[in-house]
Enzyme design. Structure first.
Site, short mmCIF file in Angstrom:
data_model
loop_
_atom_site.label_atom_id
_atom_site.label_comp_id
_atom_site.label_asym_id
_atom_site.label_seq_id
_atom_site.Cartn_x
_atom_site.Cartn_y
_atom_site.Cartn_z
N SER A 139 28.90 23.88 105.25
CA SER A 139 29.68 24.46 106.29
C SER A 139 30.91 23.67 106.77
CB SER A 139 28.81 24.77 107.55
OG SER A 139 29.59 25.39 108.28
N TYR A 154 23.03 22.73 114.16
CA TYR A 154 23.52 23.34 112.91
C TYR A 154 24.52 22.26 112.26
CZ TYR A 154 25.67 26.59 109.38
OH TYR A 154 25.99 27.04 108.47
P1 NAP Z 1 21.66 34.45 106.29
O1 NAP Z 1 22.13 35.75 105.95
O2 NAP Z 1 21.04 34.10 107.61
O3 NAP Z 1 20.60 33.84 105.06
C1 NAP Z 1 19.86 32.62 105.22
C2 NAP Z 1 18.86 32.64 104.28
O4 NAP Z 1 18.15 31.46 103.91
C3 NAP Z 1 17.72 33.78 104.29
O5 NAP Z 1 17.33 34.61 103.13
C4 NAP Z 1 16.71 33.20 104.81
O6 NAP Z 1 15.31 33.75 104.60
C5 NAP Z 1 16.89 31.76 104.22
N1 NAP Z 1 15.80 30.74 104.75
C6 NAP Z 1 15.66 30.30 106.20
N2 NAP Z 1 14.90 29.21 106.04
C7 NAP Z 1 14.05 29.41 104.84
C8 NAP Z 1 13.16 28.46 104.41
N3 NAP Z 1 12.61 27.64 105.07
N4 NAP Z 1 12.80 28.73 103.06
C9 NAP Z 1 13.61 29.47 102.01
N5 NAP Z 1 14.61 30.38 102.61
C10 NAP Z 1 14.97 30.41 103.94
O7 NAP Z 1 22.82 33.17 106.09
P2 NAP Z 1 23.99 33.25 105.00
O8 NAP Z 1 25.40 33.47 105.87
O9 NAP Z 1 23.69 33.99 103.83
O10 NAP Z 1 23.97 31.53 104.91
C11 NAP Z 1 23.70 30.97 103.49
C12 NAP Z 1 23.94 29.72 103.64
O11 NAP Z 1 25.57 29.57 103.93
C13 NAP Z 1 23.24 28.77 104.72
O12 NAP Z 1 23.10 27.63 104.24
C14 NAP Z 1 24.41 28.68 105.63
O13 NAP Z 1 24.23 27.66 106.65
C15 NAP Z 1 25.66 28.62 105.06
N6 NAP Z 1 26.93 29.24 105.98
C16 NAP Z 1 27.02 30.42 106.14
C17 NAP Z 1 28.24 30.71 106.70
C18 NAP Z 1 28.61 32.08 107.31
O14 NAP Z 1 29.60 32.50 107.85
N7 NAP Z 1 27.62 32.86 107.07
C19 NAP Z 1 29.36 29.87 106.85
C20 NAP Z 1 29.21 28.58 106.49
C21 NAP Z 1 27.71 28.12 105.87
P3 NAP Z 1 14.49 34.74 105.82
O15 NAP Z 1 15.15 36.09 105.56
O16 NAP Z 1 12.98 34.55 105.38
O17 NAP Z 1 14.75 34.23 107.16
#
Ligand code: NAP
Length: 231
Positions: A139, A154
């Site tokens: 990120s 984070y």
């Molecule tokens: P999200 O919709 O909150 O999805 C996060 C995923 O991680 C969910 O499927 C969650 O599963 C899973 N997870 C959490 N803890 C876990 C564990 N212990 N073992 C396996 N799975 C686990 O978030 P997203 O936006 O798609 O984020 C995906 C990645 O992109 C993350 O690393 C995030 O930090 C990064 N990111 C996102 C953004 C953004 O703007 N969205 C920006 C920068 C970086 P559950 O459903 O079981 O909770």
């Protein structure tokens, strides 16, 4: 077409789900994983692709990682692509001065030690095959350049994840395994919220780019949309 075997963590929603969909559309065999089996299997059904299968994985659980490793080694004999996507706790409500350290610890266990644990489990298989692409979904909040206060758990976890990328890439020089960090941008997901400017398609594209780099592609870098960004 050169079909690869890919594993995506935290793929039951958001960017991970979309990465699975894009990799399968590109002809790769995808193992979609999630910590909640029911949710993950439902997504596999929704994505309607013969190239996507399901296996449970909690990236914080050594046994869960070991079970998946053994399943993949037995059933596929190799792993070409690992997307360390699972992530938690964009902690806008706290600062470093007063942060709840238990939540910091939990965040590090998922966002830093999760990718580290899963990478350690699969690098031997990649080494055996002389091929691997590891993508750590990081990120901009983890970029040291211009970093201010806010989201302490984070930001520390993602800055540390970037260091892990550099360390693994250095360890794996000349092995055929490329390791990179990718920032997806601010994406409309449960984590990113409704106000984010990017949809999951855009967010996932840069991840898929790093997951499918050619053999002479970069390693040890931090990218957004296929372009280098500052650590
Ligand atoms: P999200 O919709 O909150 O999805 C996060 C995923 O991680 C969910 O499927 C969650 O599963 C899973 N997870 C959490 N803890 C876990 C564990 N212990 N073992 C396996 N799975 C686990 O978030 P997203 O936006 O798609 O984020 C995906 C990645 O992109 C993350 O690393 C995030 O930090 C990064 N990111 C996102 C953004 C953004 O703007 N969205 C920006 C920068 C970086 P559950 O459903 O079981 O909770």
């Amino acid at each position: 077409m050169n079909s690869k075997i890919a594993l995506v963590t935290g793929a039951n929603r958001g960017i991970g789900r979309e990465v699975c969909s894009q990799l399968a559309k590109a002809g790769h065999q995808v193992i979609l994983t999630s910590r909640d089996e029911e949710k993950g299997k439902k997504v596999v059904e929704e994505l309607k692709s013969d190239l996507i299968s399901y296996h449970p994985l909690d990236v914080t659980d050594d046994d869960s990682v070991a079970q998946l490793q053994s399943y993949i080694e037995t059933n596929y004999g190799r792993l070409d692509i690992l997307v360390n996507n699972a992530g938690i706790n964009y902690d806008t409500w706290q600062n470093a001065e007063q942060a709840d350290l238990q939540s910091v610890q939990k965040t590090l266990n998922t966002n830093l030690l999760g990718p580290w644990r899963v990478s350690q489990a699969f690098i031997p298989l990649m080494r055996k095959n002389g091929y691997g692409r590891i993508v750590n979904v990081s990120s901009g909040a983890g970029a040291l350049n211009g970093m201010g206060g806010g989201t302490p758990a984070y930001s520390v976890s993602k800055a540390s994840l970037n260091v892990l990328t550099i360390k693994l890439a250095a360890d794996l020089q000349n092995t055929g395994i490329l390791v990179n960090s990718v920032g997806p941008g601010w994406v409309r997901t449960d984590m990113g919220g409704k106000e984010a400017p990017r949809d999951v398609t855009e967010g996932a594209e840069g991840v898929v780019w790093a997951a499918t780099l050619p053999d002479d592609g970069p390693t040890g870098g931090f990218f957004r949309d296929g372009k280098l960004i500052e650590w």
